[in-house]
Motif scaffolding. Structure first.
Motif, PDB file in Angstrom:
ATOM      1  N   THR A  29      42.610  50.369  31.156  1.00  0.00           N
ATOM      2  CA  THR A  29      41.634  49.987  30.130  1.00  0.00           C
ATOM      3  C   THR A  29      40.462  49.225  30.712  1.00  0.00           C
ATOM      4  OG1 THR A  29      42.841  47.947  29.652  1.00  0.00           O
ATOM      5  CG2 THR A  29      43.362  49.882  28.294  1.00  0.00           C
ATOM      6  N   GLY A  30      40.612  48.745  31.945  1.00  0.00           N
ATOM      7  CA  GLY A  30      39.521  48.010  32.548  1.00  0.00           C
ATOM      8  C   GLY A  30      39.718  47.852  34.041  1.00  0.00           C
ATOM      9  N   PHE A  31      38.611  47.763  34.755  1.00  0.00           N
ATOM     10  CA  PHE A  31      38.636  47.585  36.199  1.00  0.00           C
ATOM     11  C   PHE A  31      37.498  46.650  36.567  1.00  0.00           C
ATOM     12  CE2 PHE A  31      36.713  48.951  40.276  1.00  0.00           C
ATOM     13  CZ  PHE A  31      37.731  48.561  41.128  1.00  0.00           C
ATOM     14  N   ASP A  32      37.769  45.693  37.456  1.00  0.00           N
ATOM     15  CA  ASP A  32      36.737  44.773  37.883  1.00  0.00           C
ATOM     16  C   ASP A  32      36.895  44.524  39.380  1.00  0.00           C
ATOM     17  OD1 ASP A  32      34.542  43.031  37.566  1.00  0.00           O
ATOM     18  OD2 ASP A  32      35.871  41.309  37.359  1.00  0.00           O
ATOM     19  N   LEU A  33      35.799  44.487  40.060  1.00  0.00           N
ATOM     20  CA  LEU A  33      35.778  44.200  41.487  1.00  0.00           C
ATOM     21  C   LEU A  33      35.142  42.838  41.667  1.00  0.00           C
ATOM     22  CD1 LEU A  33      35.924  44.854  44.539  1.00  0.00           C
ATOM     23  CD2 LEU A  33      33.736  46.039  44.270  1.00  0.00           C
ATOM     24  N   ASP A  34      35.908  41.908  42.207  1.00  0.00           N
ATOM     25  CA  ASP A  34      35.389  40.581  42.506  1.00  0.00           C
ATOM     26  C   ASP A  34      35.261  40.494  44.017  1.00  0.00           C
ATOM     27  OD1 ASP A  34      34.637  37.932  42.476  1.00  0.00           O
ATOM     28  OD2 ASP A  34      36.688  37.198  42.389  1.00  0.00           O
ATOM     29  N   GLY A  35      34.132  40.867  44.535  1.00  0.00           N
ATOM     30  CA  GLY A  35      33.920  40.904  45.977  1.00  0.00           C
ATOM     31  C   GLY A  35      33.194  42.179  46.351  1.00  0.00           C
ATOM     32  N   GLU A  36      33.398  42.608  47.593  1.00  0.00           N
ATOM     33  CA  GLU A  36      32.695  43.792  48.071  1.00  0.00           C
ATOM     34  C   GLU A  36      33.636  44.729  48.809  1.00  0.00           C
ATOM     35  OE1 GLU A  36      29.124  43.042  50.259  1.00  0.00           O
ATOM     36  OE2 GLU A  36      28.546  41.395  48.961  1.00  0.00           O
ATOM     37  N   LEU A  37      33.378  46.001  48.654  1.00  0.00           N
ATOM     38  CA  LEU A  37      34.079  47.032  49.411  1.00  0.00           C
ATOM     39  C   LEU A  37      33.055  47.759  50.265  1.00  0.00           C
ATOM     40  CD1 LEU A  37      36.338  48.644  46.641  1.00  0.00           C
ATOM     41  CD2 LEU A  37      37.030  47.005  48.384  1.00  0.00           C
ATOM     42  N   THR A  38      33.503  48.211  51.424  1.00  0.00           N
ATOM     43  CA  THR A  38      32.622  49.009  52.277  1.00  0.00           C
ATOM     44  C   THR A  38      32.529  50.413  51.690  1.00  0.00           C
ATOM     45  OG1 THR A  38      34.399  49.836  53.678  1.00  0.00           O
ATOM     46  CG2 THR A  38      33.396  47.711  54.311  1.00  0.00           C
ATOM     47  N   PRO A  39      31.525  51.186  52.077  1.00  0.00           N
ATOM     48  CA  PRO A  39      31.450  52.575  51.600  1.00  0.00           C
ATOM     49  C   PRO A  39      32.712  53.379  51.940  1.00  0.00           C
ATOM     50  CG  PRO A  39      29.358  51.937  52.557  1.00  0.00           C
ATOM     51  CD  PRO A  39      30.323  50.811  52.837  1.00  0.00           C
ATOM     52  N   GLN A  40      33.322  53.106  53.085  1.00  0.00           N
ATOM     53  CA  GLN A  40      34.554  53.806  53.453  1.00  0.00           C
ATOM     54  C   GLN A  40      35.701  53.429  52.507  1.00  0.00           C
ATOM     55  OE1 GLN A  40      32.748  51.950  55.673  1.00  0.00           O
ATOM     56  NE2 GLN A  40      31.800  53.582  56.873  1.00  0.00           N
TER      57      GLN A  40
END
Length: 147
Positions: A29-40
């Motif tokens: 029902t929900g997704f949140d990214l707290d930070g950063e992911l690389t393109p890979q």
């Protein structure tokens, strides 16, 4: 706000955390990214590994450089009070009723809020019951889709 389970995934290979929210049927029902992911990392996540269901979260548990936290339902009165949304009436009375309810009834009460609100939207002349009435009269046991 919804009833369900929340999983927070942290890892050694990325900064921050991934937060996944699932309903009682295990659907995202929900997704949140707290930070950063690389393109890979984004490519890895979206190449068939994104956990659209709670079952998919088990894959993350098995990965050694991920740590998965949570998975518990929030059956607190405050969660109910906020989800119910009609903050009129005697909060203390509703909280006392909530404390006496079984876990199963709390889940029923929380999951019935959305169908109850939809029922009220279809029947605009009906007023929403106070939270204490909703709980005390076990209105969450009604099948709001039938009428």
């Amino acid at each position: 706000m919804s009833i369900g389970k929340t999983y927070t995934v942290t890892g050694t290979s990325f900064t921050g955390s991934l937060v996944f929210n699932y309903d009682l049927n295990g659907v995202l029902t929900g997704f949140d990214l707290d930070g950063e992911l690389t393109p890979q990392q984004i490519g890895w996540l979206y190449s068939g590994r994104f956990p659209f269901t709670e079952v998919g979260m088990k894959m993350f548990v098995a990965i050694t450089n991920f740590t998965v936290h949570g998975g518990e339902l929030d059956l607190s009165f405050e969660n109910f009070w906020n989800m119910y949304g009609y903050k009129i009436g005697k909060k203390v009375m509703a909280e006392n009723i909530w404390k006496r309810m079984s876990r199963a009834d709390k889940i029923k009460a929380l999951t019935a809020i959305k169908p109850y609100n939809a029922h009220l939207a279809r029947h605009v002349r009906k007023d929403k019951a106070h939270a204490s009435t909703y709980l005390n009269q076990r209105m969450y046991e009604n099948d709001f889709n039938k009428f």
